[in-house]
Motif scaffolding. Structure first.
Motif, PDB file in Angstrom:
ATOM      1  N   ALA A  85       0.862  -1.186   0.000  1.00 36.90           N
ATOM      2  CA  ALA A  85       0.000   0.000   0.000  1.00 36.90           C
ATOM      3  C   ALA A  85       0.896   1.233   0.000  1.00 36.90           C
ATOM      4  CB  ALA A  85      -0.916  -0.009   1.210  1.00 36.90           C
ATOM      5  N   THR A  86       1.580   1.447  -1.108  1.00 41.95           N
ATOM      6  CA  THR A  86       2.502   2.574  -1.205  1.00 41.95           C
ATOM      7  C   THR A  86       1.736   3.880  -1.394  1.00 41.95           C
ATOM      8  OG1 THR A  86       2.699   2.387  -3.604  1.00 41.95           O
ATOM      9  CG2 THR A  86       4.245   1.088  -2.264  1.00 41.95           C
ATOM     10  N   PHE A  87       2.413   4.982  -1.161  1.00 35.17           N
ATOM     11  CA  PHE A  87       1.799   6.300  -1.332  1.00 35.17           C
ATOM     12  C   PHE A  87       1.250   6.470  -2.744  1.00 35.17           C
ATOM     13  CE2 PHE A  87       2.242  10.593  -3.023  1.00 35.17           C
ATOM     14  CZ  PHE A  87       1.342  11.263  -2.215  1.00 35.17           C
ATOM     15  N   TRP A  88       2.073   6.174  -3.754  1.00 35.35           N
ATOM     16  CA  TRP A  88       1.660   6.404  -5.135  1.00 35.35           C
ATOM     17  C   TRP A  88       0.510   5.495  -5.546  1.00 35.35           C
ATOM     18  CZ3 TRP A  88       2.486  10.826  -6.966  1.00 35.35           C
ATOM     19  CH2 TRP A  88       3.631  11.532  -6.640  1.00 35.35           C
ATOM     20  N   ARG A  89       0.517   4.299  -5.069  1.00 39.27           N
ATOM     21  CA  ARG A  89      -0.585   3.381  -5.372  1.00 39.27           C
ATOM     22  C   ARG A  89      -1.894   3.940  -4.812  1.00 39.27           C
ATOM     23  NH1 ARG A  89      -0.759  -3.100  -4.233  1.00 39.27           N
ATOM     24  NH2 ARG A  89      -2.100  -3.494  -6.015  1.00 39.27           N
ATOM     25  N   LEU A  90      -1.882   4.383  -3.575  1.00 38.54           N
ATOM     26  CA  LEU A  90      -3.083   4.957  -2.958  1.00 38.54           C
ATOM     27  C   LEU A  90      -3.456   6.291  -3.607  1.00 38.54           C
ATOM     28  CD1 LEU A  90      -2.335   4.098   0.766  1.00 38.54           C
ATOM     29  CD2 LEU A  90      -3.838   2.886  -0.821  1.00 38.54           C
ATOM     30  N   PHE A  91      -2.454   7.065  -3.999  1.00 37.79           N
ATOM     31  CA  PHE A  91      -2.717   8.339  -4.672  1.00 37.79           C
ATOM     32  C   PHE A  91      -3.474   8.117  -5.979  1.00 37.79           C
ATOM     33  CE2 PHE A  91      -1.396  11.372  -7.956  1.00 37.79           C
ATOM     34  CZ  PHE A  91      -1.875  12.554  -7.404  1.00 37.79           C
ATOM     35  N   PHE A  92      -3.004   7.173  -6.787  1.00 37.03           N
ATOM     36  CA  PHE A  92      -3.645   6.949  -8.081  1.00 37.03           C
ATOM     37  C   PHE A  92      -5.001   6.259  -7.949  1.00 37.03           C
ATOM     38  CE2 PHE A  92       0.714   7.639  -9.697  1.00 37.03           C
ATOM     39  CZ  PHE A  92       0.418   8.753 -10.463  1.00 37.03           C
ATOM     40  N   ILE A  93      -5.179   5.443  -6.937  1.00 33.69           N
ATOM     41  CA  ILE A  93      -6.502   4.873  -6.682  1.00 33.69           C
ATOM     42  C   ILE A  93      -7.464   5.990  -6.289  1.00 33.69           C
ATOM     43  CG2 ILE A  93      -7.785   3.465  -4.998  1.00 33.69           C
ATOM     44  CD1 ILE A  93      -6.560   1.895  -7.295  1.00 33.69           C
ATOM     45  N   THR A  94      -6.986   6.950  -5.503  1.00 31.83           N
ATOM     46  CA  THR A  94      -7.825   8.090  -5.120  1.00 31.83           C
ATOM     47  C   THR A  94      -8.222   8.911  -6.345  1.00 31.83           C
ATOM     48  OG1 THR A  94      -6.742   8.158  -2.970  1.00 31.83           O
ATOM     49  CG2 THR A  94      -7.948  10.130  -3.640  1.00 31.83           C
ATOM     50  N   THR A  95      -7.277   9.126  -7.262  1.00 31.91           N
ATOM     51  CA  THR A  95      -7.624   9.872  -8.480  1.00 31.91           C
ATOM     52  C   THR A  95      -8.605   9.082  -9.341  1.00 31.91           C
ATOM     53  OG1 THR A  95      -5.704   9.053  -9.714  1.00 31.91           O
ATOM     54  CG2 THR A  95      -5.441  11.135  -8.524  1.00 31.91           C
ATOM     55  N   LEU A  96      -8.500   7.766  -9.335  1.00 33.75           N
ATOM     56  CA  LEU A  96      -9.455   6.942 -10.072  1.00 33.75           C
ATOM     57  C   LEU A  96     -10.853   7.069  -9.481  1.00 33.75           C
ATOM     58  CD1 LEU A  96     -10.034   4.887 -12.279  1.00 33.75           C
ATOM     59  CD2 LEU A  96      -9.292   3.087 -10.711  1.00 33.75           C
ATOM     60  N   ILE A  97     -10.941   7.072  -8.171  1.00 32.87           N
ATOM     61  CA  ILE A  97     -12.245   7.257  -7.517  1.00 32.87           C
ATOM     62  C   ILE A  97     -12.833   8.611  -7.895  1.00 32.87           C
ATOM     63  CG2 ILE A  97     -13.399   7.552  -5.276  1.00 32.87           C
ATOM     64  CD1 ILE A  97     -11.324   5.495  -4.169  1.00 32.87           C
TER      65      ILE A  97
END
Length: 108
Positions: A85-97
């Motif tokens: 659960a890296t920062f960038w992974r969570l960041f891009f999932i947030t942008t997808l949402i």
């Protein structure tokens, strides 16, 4: 009502992706049971999407459906399959949402 079908179909997409992950981790009878769950979830997910797109724009409905599946699969991967659960992974999932919500808001 049809947006509800897209959402439920997206949840089944999460389920079929999770079952596919479990198929990779198991063997024997348990593997076949997970594969059966994958097939049932796949049919339900596709059927709900097909029903919903009879009245919704296909491009928007498909994007929302796959977005729900993608976000949910990443969350399940992090929680159940112990994926990072890296920062960038969570960041891009947030942008997808945010993109999914935006598509829903601007669609007629």
């Amino acid at each position: 009502m049809n947006w509800l079908l897209v959402i439920i179909g997206g949840l089944f997409e999460i389920l079929f992706a999770s079952c596919l992950g479990k198929v990779r981790q198991t063997s024997g009878t348990e593997m076949y049971l997970w594969f059966a769950g994958f097939l049932v979830s796949l049919i339900a997910s596709m059927g709900l999407l097909m029903k919903a797109t009879q009245t919704l724009p296909i491009g928007t409905a498909y994007a929302v459906w796959t977005g729900i599946g993608a976000v949910g699969s990443v969350i399940v991967g992090i929680i159940i399959f112990k994926e990072p659960a890296t920062f960038w992974r969570l960041f891009f999932i947030t942008t997808l949402i945010g993109s999914i919500v935006g598509l829903k808001v601007v669609s007629h």
